[in-house]
Write a protein that holds these residues in place. Structure first.
Motif, PDB file in Angstrom:
ATOM      1  N   GLU A 158       1.160  -0.699  -0.254  1.00 61.34           N
ATOM      2  CA  GLU A 158       0.175   0.098  -0.062  1.00 61.34           C
ATOM      3  C   GLU A 158       0.352   1.481  -0.410  1.00 61.34           C
ATOM      4  N   LYS A 159       0.402   2.786  -0.621  1.00 61.05           N
ATOM      5  CA  LYS A 159       1.337   3.620  -0.610  1.00 61.05           C
ATOM      6  C   LYS A 159       1.122   3.597   0.895  1.00 61.05           C
ATOM      7  N   VAL A 160       2.223   5.009   1.523  1.00 61.38           N
ATOM      8  CA  VAL A 160       2.166   5.230   2.493  1.00 61.38           C
ATOM      9  C   VAL A 160       1.491   6.432   2.681  1.00 61.38           C
ATOM     10  N   PRO A 161       0.390   6.170   3.538  1.00 58.39           N
ATOM     11  CA  PRO A 161       0.059   7.036   3.699  1.00 58.39           C
ATOM     12  C   PRO A 161      -0.054   8.810   4.446  1.00 58.39           C
ATOM     13  N   ALA A 162      -1.144   9.637   4.173  1.00 55.59           N
ATOM     14  CA  ALA A 162      -0.202  11.089   3.652  1.00 55.59           C
ATOM     15  C   ALA A 162      -0.169  11.287   5.818  1.00 55.59           C
ATOM     16  N   GLY A 163       1.514  12.499   6.171  1.00 56.86           N
ATOM     17  CA  GLY A 163       1.757  12.468   7.487  1.00 56.86           C
ATOM     18  C   GLY A 163       2.823  11.456   7.065  1.00 56.86           C
ATOM     19  N   GLN A 164       2.784  10.139   7.144  1.00 56.41           N
ATOM     20  CA  GLN A 164       3.634   8.979   7.485  1.00 56.41           C
ATOM     21  C   GLN A 164       4.764   8.584   7.180  1.00 56.41           C
ATOM     22  N   MET A 165       5.364   9.091   5.947  1.00 59.97           N
ATOM     23  CA  MET A 165       6.233   8.900   5.670  1.00 59.97           C
ATOM     24  C   MET A 165       7.778   9.650   6.367  1.00 59.97           C
ATOM     25  N   PRO A 166       8.338   8.517   6.502  1.00 49.87           N
ATOM     26  CA  PRO A 166       9.798   8.334   7.520  1.00 49.87           C
ATOM     27  C   PRO A 166      10.796   9.683   7.114  1.00 49.87           C
ATOM     28  N   GLN A 167      10.782  10.283   8.366  1.00 55.33           N
ATOM     29  CA  GLN A 167      12.289  11.581   7.962  1.00 55.33           C
ATOM     30  C   GLN A 167      12.866  11.143   7.444  1.00 55.33           C
ATOM     31  N   LEU A 168      13.675   9.640   6.993  1.00 51.17           N
ATOM     32  CA  LEU A 168      15.245   9.450   6.554  1.00 51.17           C
ATOM     33  C   LEU A 168      14.932   9.352   5.359  1.00 51.17           C
ATOM     34  N   VAL A 169      13.452   8.479   5.071  1.00 51.91           N
ATOM     35  CA  VAL A 169      13.756   8.526   3.793  1.00 51.91           C
ATOM     36  C   VAL A 169      12.909   9.879   2.833  1.00 51.91           C
ATOM     37  N   GLN A 170      12.704  10.569   3.631  1.00 51.78           N
ATOM     38  CA  GLN A 170      12.102  11.867   2.670  1.00 51.78           C
ATOM     39  C   GLN A 170      13.770  12.964   2.824  1.00 51.78           C
ATOM     40  N   ARG A 171      14.676  12.879   3.657  1.00 54.06           N
ATOM     41  CA  ARG A 171      15.743  13.225   3.552  1.00 54.06           C
ATOM     42  C   ARG A 171      16.801  12.866   2.605  1.00 54.06           C
ATOM     43  N   ALA A 172      16.962  11.332   2.842  1.00 60.03           N
ATOM     44  CA  ALA A 172      17.117  10.510   1.494  1.00 60.03           C
ATOM     45  C   ALA A 172      17.281  11.240   0.208  1.00 60.03           C
ATOM     46  N   GLY A 231      12.906   0.460  -9.708  1.00 62.82           N
ATOM     47  CA  GLY A 231      13.581  -0.910 -10.173  1.00 62.82           C
ATOM     48  C   GLY A 231      12.577  -2.471  -9.902  1.00 62.82           C
ATOM     49  N   SER A 232      13.136  -3.255 -10.612  1.00 58.31           N
ATOM     50  CA  SER A 232      12.489  -4.571  -9.269  1.00 58.31           C
ATOM     51  C   SER A 232      10.778  -4.695  -9.800  1.00 58.31           C
ATOM     52  N   SER A 233      10.226  -3.873 -11.113  1.00 56.13           N
ATOM     53  CA  SER A 233       8.887  -3.798 -10.123  1.00 56.13           C
ATOM     54  C   SER A 233       7.840  -2.797  -9.678  1.00 56.13           C
ATOM     55  N   ALA A 234       8.982  -2.640  -8.680  1.00 53.70           N
ATOM     56  CA  ALA A 234       8.660  -1.436  -7.770  1.00 53.70           C
ATOM     57  C   ALA A 234       8.142   0.133  -7.886  1.00 53.70           C
ATOM     58  N   TYR A 235       7.352   0.459  -7.026  1.00 49.23           N
ATOM     59  CA  TYR A 235       6.770   2.033  -7.856  1.00 49.23           C
ATOM     60  C   TYR A 235       6.203   2.531  -6.185  1.00 49.23           C
ATOM     61  N   GLY A 236       7.324   3.548  -5.920  1.00 48.11           N
ATOM     62  CA  GLY A 236       6.804   3.770  -4.492  1.00 48.11           C
ATOM     63  C   GLY A 236       8.000   2.895  -3.837  1.00 48.11           C
ATOM     64  N   VAL A 237       8.784   4.095  -2.176  1.00 43.72           N
ATOM     65  CA  VAL A 237       9.353   3.800  -1.183  1.00 43.72           C
ATOM     66  C   VAL A 237       8.650   2.262  -1.118  1.00 43.72           C
ATOM     67  N   ALA A 238       7.215   2.241  -0.149  1.00 45.06           N
ATOM     68  CA  ALA A 238       6.721   1.043   0.719  1.00 45.06           C
ATOM     69  C   ALA A 238       7.479  -0.492  -0.235  1.00 45.06           C
ATOM     70  N   ASP A 239       7.029  -0.032  -1.409  1.00 46.83           N
ATOM     71  CA  ASP A 239       7.347  -1.048  -2.576  1.00 46.83           C
ATOM     72  C   ASP A 239       8.720  -2.406  -2.794  1.00 46.83           C
ATOM     73  N   ALA A 240       9.552  -0.782  -2.527  1.00 48.20           N
ATOM     74  CA  ALA A 240      11.248  -0.552  -2.684  1.00 48.20           C
ATOM     75  C   ALA A 240      11.760  -1.264  -1.429  1.00 48.20           C
ATOM     76  N   ALA A 241      11.221  -1.025  -0.239  1.00 47.61           N
ATOM     77  CA  ALA A 241      11.433  -1.586   0.729  1.00 47.61           C
ATOM     78  C   ALA A 241      11.278  -2.582   1.421  1.00 47.61           C
ATOM     79  N   TRP A 242      10.230  -3.186   0.432  1.00 47.06           N
ATOM     80  CA  TRP A 242       9.580  -4.736   0.417  1.00 47.06           C
ATOM     81  C   TRP A 242      10.682  -5.182  -0.287  1.00 47.06           C
TER      82      TRP A 242
END
Length: 213
Positions: free
Chosen positions: A72-86, A175-186
């Motif tokens: 699932e997409k990460v809900p608004a306001g719940q995207m980790p700051q670490l990921v945003q800054r990276a 990459g690897s059929s990952a669309y969005g950070v949630a997909d990629a992290a998994w």
């Protein structure tokens, strides 16, 4: 004599103010006219990542997801700051300073590419990448780049920086059929975005320029 001089100064000030207001109104009308020809930014909220079929129940609950996007997409306001800054560090260091298009980034990329004799660095901002992903094709044409810049400006006027960043992080291809950070992290680490370490977040943030590589 003094009264005449004051009247002249007052008249000049009024003329200057009127001219400034006319120019500002003209600019606003031009921007509104351009915006009217561009896609509705509200489409962002209903955008589905490519290749994903979502099966819903009668009451709107997700029954099954078919296709490459598995999380699932990460809900608004719940995207980790670490990921945003990276991602800001890797993709758009001046994200909070520009209005959609970054002249400084464009100049820096031009200098580096001329020095290297090849295209080593791009100049698309996060906002431009979001506009291209959701509304445009990946064709490398001047017309598409102009539309991309115009759309980026519209997104910046309609949405907050936080909204733009969160939308981007939920749809960018990694990459690897990952669309969005949630997909990629998994897919890469079997984790949720909130569980990513700094090196893992940095690796994912470095994927957008060449995810297949």
């Amino acid at each position: 004599m003094r009264q005449r001089r004051r009247r002249q100064l007052l008249l000049a000030a009024l003329v200057g103010t009127g001219a400034g207001a006319t120019v500002a109104l003209g600019q606003a009308l031009v921007v509104q006219g351009i915006d009217a020809t561009l896609p509705n930014v509200n489409r962002l909220s209903s955008y589905n990542r490519p290749g994903t079929v979502t099966v819903l129940s009668a009451d709107g609950q997700v029954i099954q997801k078919l296709g490459p996007a598995t999380r699932e997409k990460v809900p608004a306001g719940q995207m980790p700051q670490l990921v945003q800054r990276a991602f800001i560090a890797a993709e758009d260091r001046r994200f909070y300073q520009h209005d959609g298009v970054d002249p400084v980034g464009i100049a820096r990329a031009m200098v580096r590419n001329l020095q290297q004799g090849s295209v080593e660095e791009g100049a698309s901002t996060i906002t431009q990448q979001l506009a291209r992903t959701v509304f445009l094709s990946q064709d490398r044409t001047l017309i598409r780049k102009l539309k991309e810049a115009a759309l980026a400006g519209k997104l910046e006027r309609k949405l907050s920086k936080q909204q733009i960043l969160e939308q981007y992080l939920n749809v960018v291809y990694l990459g690897s059929s990952a669309y969005g950070v949630a997909d990629a992290a998994w897919i890469y680490f079997s984790k949720t975005p909130a569980q990513l370490t700094l090196p893992e977040a940095a690796l994912i943030a470095g994927l957008p320029p060449a995810p297949s590589v």
